[in-house]
Write a protein that holds these residues in place. Structure first.
Motif, PDB file in Angstrom:
ATOM      1  N   LEU A   1       1.050   2.792  -2.203  1.00 55.22           N
ATOM      2  CA  LEU A   1       2.427   2.326  -2.144  1.00 55.22           C
ATOM      3  C   LEU A   1       2.748   2.118  -0.680  1.00 55.22           C
ATOM      4  O   LEU A   1       2.383   2.940   0.157  1.00 55.22           O
ATOM      5  CB  LEU A   1       3.378   3.351  -2.759  1.00 55.22           C
TER       6      LEU A   1
ATOM      7  N   VAL B   1      -1.111   6.698  -4.294  1.00 52.53           N
ATOM      8  CA  VAL B   1      -0.388   6.815  -5.558  1.00 52.53           C
ATOM      9  C   VAL B   1      -0.940   8.054  -6.266  1.00 52.53           C
ATOM     10  O   VAL B   1      -2.122   8.101  -6.592  1.00 52.53           O
ATOM     11  CB  VAL B   1      -0.583   5.559  -6.438  1.00 52.53           C
TER      12      VAL B   1
ATOM     13  N   SER C   1      -5.343   2.133  -4.703  1.00 56.51           N
ATOM     14  CA  SER C   1      -3.981   1.597  -4.727  1.00 56.51           C
ATOM     15  C   SER C   1      -3.108   2.475  -3.854  1.00 56.51           C
ATOM     16  O   SER C   1      -3.200   3.708  -3.908  1.00 56.51           O
ATOM     17  CB  SER C   1      -3.416   1.595  -6.149  1.00 56.51           C
TER      18      SER C   1
ATOM     19  N   ASP D   1       4.126  -5.741  -7.321  1.00 59.01           N
ATOM     20  CA  ASP D   1       5.392  -5.015  -7.448  1.00 59.01           C
ATOM     21  C   ASP D   1       6.217  -5.098  -6.155  1.00 59.01           C
ATOM     22  O   ASP D   1       6.765  -4.109  -5.688  1.00 59.01           O
ATOM     23  CB  ASP D   1       5.128  -3.557  -7.843  1.00 59.01           C
TER      24      ASP D   1
ATOM     25  N   THR E   1       2.984  -2.507  -3.893  1.00 63.21           N
ATOM     26  CA  THR E   1       1.748  -1.793  -4.194  1.00 63.21           C
ATOM     27  C   THR E   1       0.605  -2.581  -3.567  1.00 63.21           C
ATOM     28  O   THR E   1       0.493  -3.788  -3.773  1.00 63.21           O
ATOM     29  CB  THR E   1       1.534  -1.676  -5.713  1.00 63.21           C
TER      30      THR E   1
ATOM     31  N   ASN F   1      -3.202  -3.038  -3.677  1.00 66.40           N
ATOM     32  CA  ASN F   1      -4.460  -2.811  -4.382  1.00 66.40           C
ATOM     33  C   ASN F   1      -5.547  -3.292  -3.440  1.00 66.40           C
ATOM     34  O   ASN F   1      -5.586  -4.474  -3.091  1.00 66.40           O
ATOM     35  CB  ASN F   1      -4.470  -3.559  -5.709  1.00 66.40           C
TER      36      ASN F   1
END
Length: 134
Positions: free
Chosen positions: A106, A128, A104, A74, A89, A91
């Motif tokens: 941001l 998140v 995860s 993203d 994002t 991960n």
């Protein structure tokens, strides 16, 4: 920003995550601006200001981390001629003090252009908590 400039910012962002994944402090040094403008917010940490303090935070993280793997998604890039930002994002698969975790986050990464290219001036990673409605 032109497509070429956007690609340069994306590459600077990728260099940051490669330095992070390889736990390479010398590479992290090359990514960041070395001034009091450098700022970092790791998840759960207070605001860290100034390159010496930011570098110290990476030393601590790298010394206590065995493995770190990122899948970045993203990704959005924007900015102007000398300042640009990336939101994405993160991960993350990590192993810290023998414990494996998957999470995860941001992230917002802000870069400033200097004679050597794009250098990070700000990194902010946040957990998140949920999805926005809309």
């Amino acid at each position: 920003m032109s497509d070429d400039e956007l690609a340069e910012v994306e590459e600077a962002n990728s260099r940051f995550y490669r330095a992070f994944e390889t736990l390479d402090l010398a590479e992290m040094d090359a990514v960041w601006v070395h001034s009091e403008r450098a700022q970092c917010i790791h998840p759960g940490w207070p605001l860290i200001v100034g390159w010496a303090a930011v570098r110290g935070s990476w030393e601590t993280i790298f010394a206590n981390t065995t493995e770190m793997r990122f899948t970045i998604g993203d990704t959005r890039v924007g900015g102007g001629p000398d300042v640009a930002w990336v939101t994405c994002t993160e991960n993350i698969l990590s192993q810290v003090q023998g414990r494996v975790s998957v999470t995860s986050l941001l992230a917002t990464n802000i870069f400033e252009r200097d004679a050597g290219g794009w250098r990070m001036i700000h990194h902010h990673g946040s957990h998140v908590l949920g999805r926005a409605e809309g």
